[in-house]
Design a protein around this motif. Sequence first.
Motif, short mmCIF file in Angstrom:
data_model
loop_
_atom_site.label_atom_id
_atom_site.label_comp_id
_atom_site.label_asym_id
_atom_site.label_seq_id
_atom_site.Cartn_x
_atom_site.Cartn_y
_atom_site.Cartn_z
N HIS A 32 0.84 -1.20 0.00
CA HIS A 32 0.00 0.00 0.00
C HIS A 32 0.88 1.26 0.00
CE1 HIS A 32 -3.48 2.52 0.73
NE2 HIS A 32 -2.83 3.06 1.76
N ALA A 33 1.95 1.25 0.79
CA ALA A 33 2.85 2.40 0.84
C ALA A 33 3.51 2.65 -0.51
CB ALA A 33 3.92 2.18 1.92
N CYS A 36 0.82 4.14 -2.87
CA CYS A 36 0.53 5.53 -2.50
C CYS A 36 1.67 6.46 -2.91
CB CYS A 36 0.28 5.64 -1.00
SG CYS A 36 -1.31 4.99 -0.48
N GLN A 39 1.43 6.89 -6.70
CA GLN A 39 0.23 7.64 -7.08
C GLN A 39 0.30 9.09 -6.63
OE1 GLN A 39 -2.73 5.01 -5.46
NE2 GLN A 39 -2.63 3.64 -7.23
N ASN A 40 0.84 9.34 -5.44
CA ASN A 40 1.00 10.71 -4.96
C ASN A 40 1.98 11.50 -5.82
OD1 ASN A 40 -0.84 10.38 -2.89
ND2 ASN A 40 0.72 9.91 -1.36
#
Length: 92
Positions: A32-33, A36, A39-40
């Motif tokens: 997940h990290a 993210c 995507q960020n």
Amino acid sequence: MNTLKSLKLKALSDAEVKHEYDALEAEFNFIHALLCMRQNAGLTQYEVAERMGTKEANISRLEKGNGNPTIKTLTKYAKACGCQLDLSYKPI
């Protein structure tokens, strides 16, 4: 409730399945990290691969949790996303 969600709830009602699922929490959080972070940064897997000098398939595998990436690979991934790798631990 959608089929996948109901299937997951049914599976997790089994104590053994729940135990194994919970054992994967750190891996799920790590993946997940990574997602993210990318995507960020507004990047595609292809763009991260280009910045790292590797193939998109390698980024896909990394983000699926396949393989055993080195610290060097994780550092390059973070840098490609405009981040810095920060490893930590906590007592359990």
